[in-house]
Design an enzyme around this catalytic site. Structure first.
Site, short mmCIF file in Angstrom:
data_model
loop_
_atom_site.label_atom_id
_atom_site.label_comp_id
_atom_site.label_asym_id
_atom_site.label_seq_id
_atom_site.Cartn_x
_atom_site.Cartn_y
_atom_site.Cartn_z
N ASN A 217 12.27 -38.73 -6.82
CA ASN A 217 11.48 -39.26 -5.70
C ASN A 217 12.41 -40.06 -4.80
O ASN A 217 12.49 -39.84 -3.59
CB ASN A 217 10.36 -40.18 -6.20
CG ASN A 217 9.42 -39.48 -7.16
OD1 ASN A 217 9.29 -38.26 -7.11
ND2 ASN A 217 8.79 -40.23 -8.04
N HIS B 95 -15.00 -9.64 1.72
CA HIS B 95 -13.88 -10.50 2.12
C HIS B 95 -13.93 -11.87 1.44
O HIS B 95 -12.96 -12.33 0.85
CB HIS B 95 -13.90 -10.65 3.65
CG HIS B 95 -12.84 -11.57 4.16
ND1 HIS B 95 -13.08 -12.89 4.45
CD2 HIS B 95 -11.53 -11.36 4.40
CE1 HIS B 95 -11.96 -13.45 4.86
NE2 HIS B 95 -11.00 -12.54 4.85
N SER C 20 18.36 -40.15 -16.22
CA SER C 20 17.08 -39.56 -15.84
C SER C 20 17.07 -39.50 -14.31
O SER C 20 17.21 -40.54 -13.65
CB SER C 20 15.93 -40.40 -16.35
OG SER C 20 14.71 -39.82 -15.94
N LYS D 120 0.84 -1.20 0.00
CA LYS D 120 0.00 0.00 0.00
C LYS D 120 0.87 1.25 0.00
O LYS D 120 0.68 2.16 -0.79
CB LYS D 120 -0.89 -0.04 1.24
CG LYS D 120 -2.15 0.77 1.10
CD LYS D 120 -3.03 0.57 2.32
CE LYS D 120 -3.77 -0.76 2.30
NZ LYS D 120 -4.02 -1.30 3.62
N GLY E 76 -5.47 -11.11 6.59
CA GLY E 76 -5.42 -11.54 7.98
C GLY E 76 -5.03 -10.45 8.96
O GLY E 76 -5.12 -10.63 10.16
N TYR F 212 15.37 -32.18 -20.56
CA TYR F 212 13.90 -32.24 -20.47
C TYR F 212 13.44 -32.51 -19.04
O TYR F 212 14.21 -32.96 -18.19
CB TYR F 212 13.35 -33.35 -21.40
CG TYR F 212 13.70 -34.75 -20.96
CD1 TYR F 212 12.91 -35.43 -20.02
CD2 TYR F 212 14.82 -35.39 -21.46
CE1 TYR F 212 13.24 -36.71 -19.61
CE2 TYR F 212 15.15 -36.67 -21.05
CZ TYR F 212 14.36 -37.32 -20.12
OH TYR F 212 14.69 -38.58 -19.70
N ARG G 202 -3.49 -1.68 -6.11
CA ARG G 202 -2.64 -2.87 -5.98
C ARG G 202 -2.99 -3.83 -7.10
O ARG G 202 -4.07 -3.72 -7.70
CB ARG G 202 -2.83 -3.54 -4.62
CG ARG G 202 -4.24 -3.98 -4.37
CD ARG G 202 -4.41 -4.61 -3.02
NE ARG G 202 -5.80 -4.86 -2.76
CZ ARG G 202 -6.30 -5.22 -1.59
NH1 ARG G 202 -5.52 -5.36 -0.55
NH2 ARG G 202 -7.59 -5.44 -1.43
N CYS H 232 12.48 -37.41 -14.01
CA CYS H 232 11.18 -38.07 -14.12
C CYS H 232 10.51 -38.25 -12.76
O CYS H 232 9.45 -38.85 -12.67
CB CYS H 232 11.30 -39.40 -14.85
SG CYS H 232 12.34 -40.58 -13.99
N ARG I 242 -3.85 2.42 8.61
CA ARG I 242 -4.06 1.16 7.91
C ARG I 242 -2.81 0.29 7.96
O ARG I 242 -1.71 0.80 8.18
CB ARG I 242 -4.43 1.42 6.44
CG ARG I 242 -5.47 2.49 6.29
CD ARG I 242 -5.88 2.69 4.86
NE ARG I 242 -6.64 1.54 4.38
CZ ARG I 242 -7.12 1.44 3.15
NH1 ARG I 242 -6.92 2.41 2.29
NH2 ARG I 242 -7.80 0.38 2.79
N MET J 229 -4.67 -6.23 10.47
CA MET J 229 -5.60 -5.24 10.99
C MET J 229 -6.32 -4.47 9.88
O MET J 229 -5.73 -4.12 8.87
CB MET J 229 -4.86 -4.24 11.86
CG MET J 229 -5.81 -3.42 12.70
SD MET J 229 -5.07 -1.91 13.34
CE MET J 229 -5.29 -0.82 11.96
C1 PEP Z 1 11.84 -41.64 -8.82
O1 PEP Z 1 12.33 -42.31 -7.93
O2 PEP Z 1 11.91 -40.40 -8.87
C2 PEP Z 1 11.06 -42.29 -9.89
C3 PEP Z 1 10.59 -41.61 -10.90
O3 PEP Z 1 10.81 -43.61 -9.75
P1 PEP Z 1 9.68 -44.22 -8.81
O4 PEP Z 1 8.85 -43.07 -8.32
O5 PEP Z 1 8.90 -45.15 -9.66
O6 PEP Z 1 10.48 -44.88 -7.76
#
Ligand code: PEP
Ligand code: MG
Length: 917
Positions: free
Chosen positions: A812, A482, A808, A30, A109, A895, A352, A875, A100, A111
């Site tokens: 995860n 709101h 790759s 503001k 959230g 990629y 804003r 991936c 304000r 005043m």
């Molecule tokens: C990973 O581990 O990132 C993966 C793509 O394989 P998964 O999730 O199948 O273990």
């Protein structure tokens, strides 16, 4: 040492104004924008901004002003008084201000506003003398007591706006006044005395008469509100972190409550719900700001303003339109403004960036950059270039275009039980709930619970419940209330101002058109039209999904689809990184390709094992006692797998397809209940004991770190042989069809930690692949690569790349193994980690760039030291997360690969990464 500057001046002239729009971190949104408007010579009532640093100091010291802040404030206040020719609290000609709050990011959230600060028993008389309007004087004073009592003292004393409102209603009844504006000056004076008593009763002290005390308490209230529970919650939900605190804006008052030639309102330069380019707004004549926002009186539509009786409104409307156009061009973003008209003169109180739905965000971007209305084809000013347009849209915005809408036929047939303002678009179906807390609790218990939060009006402490609900329905309030503003910001379905609703919070019922609905009854809301339906209406896919996935010709003409298409096209023009998809079936592959996927980055072959009867072949393999019987079982799978790959290769004709060898531990394929084990024994013709025993053998204490990934094929090379035969067999077959398919298979070996593991399996893959290629006389080219998902593989990427033709990153598993958090068990402690800010976000959703990211970066660098043209991708789930995608672009991945519906989002994120550089 130079003194730290805590108080900034703005207004009167460009020369006197300190600061500009770039100083949001210090002046709050503001304050920075008020300075910016003053710099542009727009009509802004002058004022002061106390910095967010002063707030940080106050919070850190448990309620102390930063040294010098008070001295600076007094000096700047003197300057303001001099410029205005008025003094705070003066009995003859008092300066009145509003106080304000305003952080760098707008936050409902914190005043609310206190208006008319500086009035007391004496100053009110001087003010009346000066403005020549007795009614305005008493109206301002009673409002001040109300707001100060509620907003400043309320948090400590329990005094609320409602306590005052009850008295106002009683007085209106006494004098038979329909509207607040029907009360006379004398009656408002009487109300002021009543308000003072209400204040004294709850606060146990008389209403403060000293203007400095009023100001001091208000500043403390603003600072204090930064750490309030509801502000904390809002920041948590909206992932706002790293801010110093809130600024305090002390603004000279202008008065919208000076009769028929005065008024106040809020406006959006474009519609924040539908994205329409026409300005929308609301205003009230003879009123002050909070009347519009709080939904107390139902405001008029901005379009009515030039039609008002008094000609000053025509001019005020034209001025407002001109200023709004200027602001939009200047900020290159639609604005949300607050204004007041005092005796015909327009003042801008705030501007804003407007909150909006994802649909509106995408529409604004494409229309502001193309200069064309996507619905009507009409021309409009070009304000953005393509890159600016892309940078103004987020992945979440684009995602909203893929949201479901109601099934058109079902909605046509359904009975509208009431309709009101379409404040946040989309379709929402859920069970009625009346308390935000209950909604939150229900979602905590069952994340899949569907709730419609029904309330008179929402307030900032309801944000948790609003977030938990599918949709929000309120009985009062306009498009800028709101509920409307917050819901739109989240892209949540919301209908406001449904006056027909008779809500009984105690009984937990709502009566609509004479029919009583209880808590738990179903409602369906169409937030795009404002229609409310009884029961559960079926929803249908968005036009984008319908056009892209089903190729529906009518949907392809839909402007929403066209917007999606435009953003995607522009994204492709600017991005440098490819986007692939994780898909394991021909249908998913085709859908992903339609969404723009440029190949498959991960085909999880195990998903194919669960289809139809195939699970029995793999179970047979698991139970087999020797290699010969294992091979026999695998032979049954081979034909299925080969067929699957043929379908996928056909769907991805001309594009690369990465197929991963079997990855999960074998226990995932066997039943774990006694009954199911007995069925398995029966079906495979073996004793039940044998099944039970084998299942026990497969039991592992840490299956995620156990016999899985490449380790399976090292124990059972025949698995690797079968899968290679299926992949290369399919490739050779489709490459030889009458209409040959261009296949680019990439065989990927999972979960390696050492080069030796990869070498062992690569040899088997190549031997079998070459044999088939030779046998079929095919010219199919293939690659062999690996996943980098174990830290050791990343660390030794230079060695691994001697064998691997591509990497790759399986982020995860890489996240699991770098943090040492089990993918399956993190749920038990993650909420604590997020609450305590030990983790900034779930690392399985957003890549931990500092830690796990380092391994990705290092893996790419070391791998390319050995093999400069090494193709690298990702991936893991992070491949569809916009922030992670941007990181992937930065470290030079070729990629990202993500689920089909995330492909458009990844395309946009990749473009944004390229634009940002
Ligand atoms: C990973 O581990 O990132 C993966 C793509 O394989 P998964 O999730 O199948 O273990
Ligand atoms: Mg993995």
């Amino acid at each position: 040492m130079a003194q730290k500057k805590y108080v900034y001046f703005y207004g009167v002239s460009k020369e006197l104004t300190e600061g500009d729009q770039t100083m949001k971190a210090v002046l709050g949104g503001k304050g920075a924008n008020l300075a910016e408007m003053a710099n542009a010579n727009l009509p802004v009532p002058p004022g002061l901004t106390i910095t967010t640093e002063a707030c940080a100091y106050y919070s850190k010291t448990g309620g102390k002003y930063a040294p010098e802040m008070e001295t600076q404030l007094k000096a700047q206040l003197k300057k303001l008084e001099k410029e205005m020719g008025k003094k705070l609290g003066d009995a003859k000609d008092p300066l009145l201000v509003s106080v304000r709050s305003g952080a760098a990011v707008s936050m409902p959230g914190m005043m609310d506003t206190v208006l008319n600060l500086g009035l007391n028993d004496k100053a009110v008389l001087g003010f009346i003398e000066q403005c020549g309007n007795e009614r305005t004087g008493w109206d301002c004073y009673r409002r001040f007591i109300d707001m100060f009592g509620d907003v400043v003292m309320g948090p400590y004393t329990g005094l609320t706006h409602h306590d005052f409102e009850v008295e106002l209603e009683a007085l209106k009844k006494k004098y038979k006044a329909k509207e607040d504006t029907d009360l006379t000056a004398e009656q408002l004076k009487e109300l002021t005395e009543i308000y003072k008593k209400v204040y004294q009763n709850k606060v146990k002290k008389p209403f403060p008469q000293d203007p400095w005390e009023q100001l001091d308490l208000s500043i403390r209230a603003v600072f204090g509100s930064w750490g309030s529970e509801r502000a904390e919650k809002y920041r948590q939900i909206n992932k706002i972190s790293g801010l110093m605190g809130t600024a305090v804006n002390i603004c000279t008052m202008v008065f919208g409550n000076m009769g028929a030639r005065s008024g106040t309102g809020v406006a959006f330069t474009r519609d924040g719900g539908t994205g329409h380019s026409k300005a929308m707004g609301e205003y009230l004549i003879d009123a002050q700001g909070e009347d519009v926002v709080a939904g107390i009186r139902t405001p008029k539509h901005l379009d009515d303003m030039p039609k008002e009786k008094d000609p000053v409104w025509k001019k005020a409307y034209a001025d407002l339109q001109k200023i709004m156009a200027r602001l939009e061009k200047h900020y290159k973003y639609p604005q949300d403004v607050e204004f007041t008209v005092q005796e015909g003169k327009l003042y801008m109180l705030q501007t804003r960036n407007a909150k909006r739905t994802g649909l509106a965000g995408v529409r604004w971007a494409v229309e502001m950059a193309s200069g064309v209305d996507f619905f009507t084809g009409e021309k409009q000013p070009k304000i953005l270039n393509q890159k600016e347009a892309l940078m103004s849209v987020s992945g979440e915005d684009l995602e909203q275009l893929l949201f479901p809408v109601f099934d058109i036929a079902a909605e046509k047939k359904a009975k509208i039980i009431t309709s009101a303002l379409p404040a946040g678009p989309g379709a929402a179906v859920g069970k009625i709930m009346f308390e935000a807390e209950d909604a939150e609790a229900a979602i905590e218990k069952d994340a899949d619970e569907k709730i419609i939060l029904v309330r008179h009006e929402t307030s900032p402490e309801d944000v948790g419940g609003m977030w938990a609900a599918q949709g929000v329905l309120t009985s009062t309030g306009g498009m800028t209330s709101h509920a409307a503003v917050v819901a739109r910001g989240w892209g949540k379905c919301c209908i406001c101002g449904a006056g027909d609703l008779k809500i009984d919070y105690k009984k937990k019922t709502v009566t609509i058109d004479g029919k009583v609905y209880k808590q738990g009854d179903w409602l369906s809301l169409n937030g795009s039209t404002g229609a409310v339906y009884e029961g559960q209406l079926p929803t249908q896919v968005s036009p984008v999904v319908s056009a892209v996935v089903d190729g529906n010709a009518a949907a392809k003409k839909d402007p929403i689809y066209k917007m999606y298409e435009q953003i995607s096209k522009w994204s492709d023009t600017h991005r440098k990184m490819n986007v692939r998809t994780n898909a394991d079936s021909p249908a998913d592959s085709a859908a992903a390709r339609a969404f723009g996927a440029e190949g498959i980055g991960l085909c999880r072959t195990e998903h194919m094992f669960f289809e139809g009867d195939r699970i029995w072949a793999i179970r047979e393999f698991i139970l087999a006692d020797d290699e010969k019987s294992r091979k026999g079982a695998l032979a049954k799978l081979l034909k299925h797998q080969q067929k699957d790959f043929e379908g996928i290769f056909k769907a991805m004709d001309g594009l690369p397809v990465t197929v991963r060898l079997l990855d999960p531990p074998l226990h995932e394929f066997v039943p774990h209940t006694k009954k199911d084990q007995q069925e398995m024994a029966k079906r495979l013709g073996v004793p039940a004991k044998k099944v039970t025993q084998r299942v026990q053998e497969l039991h592992e204490f840490n299956p995620m770190l156990g016999h899985r990934g490449c380790r399976l094929s090292i124990t059972y090379p025949e698995l690797c042989v079968m899968q290679t035969k299926a992949i290369i067999g399919a490739a050779c077959k489709v490459a030889k069809l009458k209409k040959p398919v261009k296949v680019l298979p990439e065989i990927m070996i999972p979960l390696i930690g050492t080069k030796a593991e990869l070498d062992f399996l690569e040899k088997i893959v190549r031997e079998n692949a070459e044999e088939i290629i030779a046998k079929t006389g095919s010219k199919v080219k293939y690659m062999v690569g690996t996943m980098i998902e174990i830290p050791r593989a990343a660390l030794t990427a230079d060695e691994v790349a001697e064998t691997a033709e591509f990497f790759s990153f399986g982020t995860n598993d890489l996240t699991q193994m770098t943090f040492g958090y089990s993918r399956d068990d993190i749920g038990s402690f993650l909420p604590d980690y997020l609450n305590e800010k030990i983790l900034p976000a779930d690392p399985f959703q957003t890549l931990d760039q500092t830690g796990v990211g380092q391994l990705v970066k290092l893996g790419v660098e070391r791998g390319r030291e050995t093999r400069p043209d090494l193709k690298c991708g990702i991936c893991g789930e992070h491949g569809g997360d916009p922030e992670s995608v941007k990181f992937c672009a930065k470290v030079g991945l070729n990629y990202v690969s993500c689920s089909p519906f995330r492909v458009p989002i990844a395309r946009l994120a990749a473009a944004q990464a390229a634009i940002k550089g």
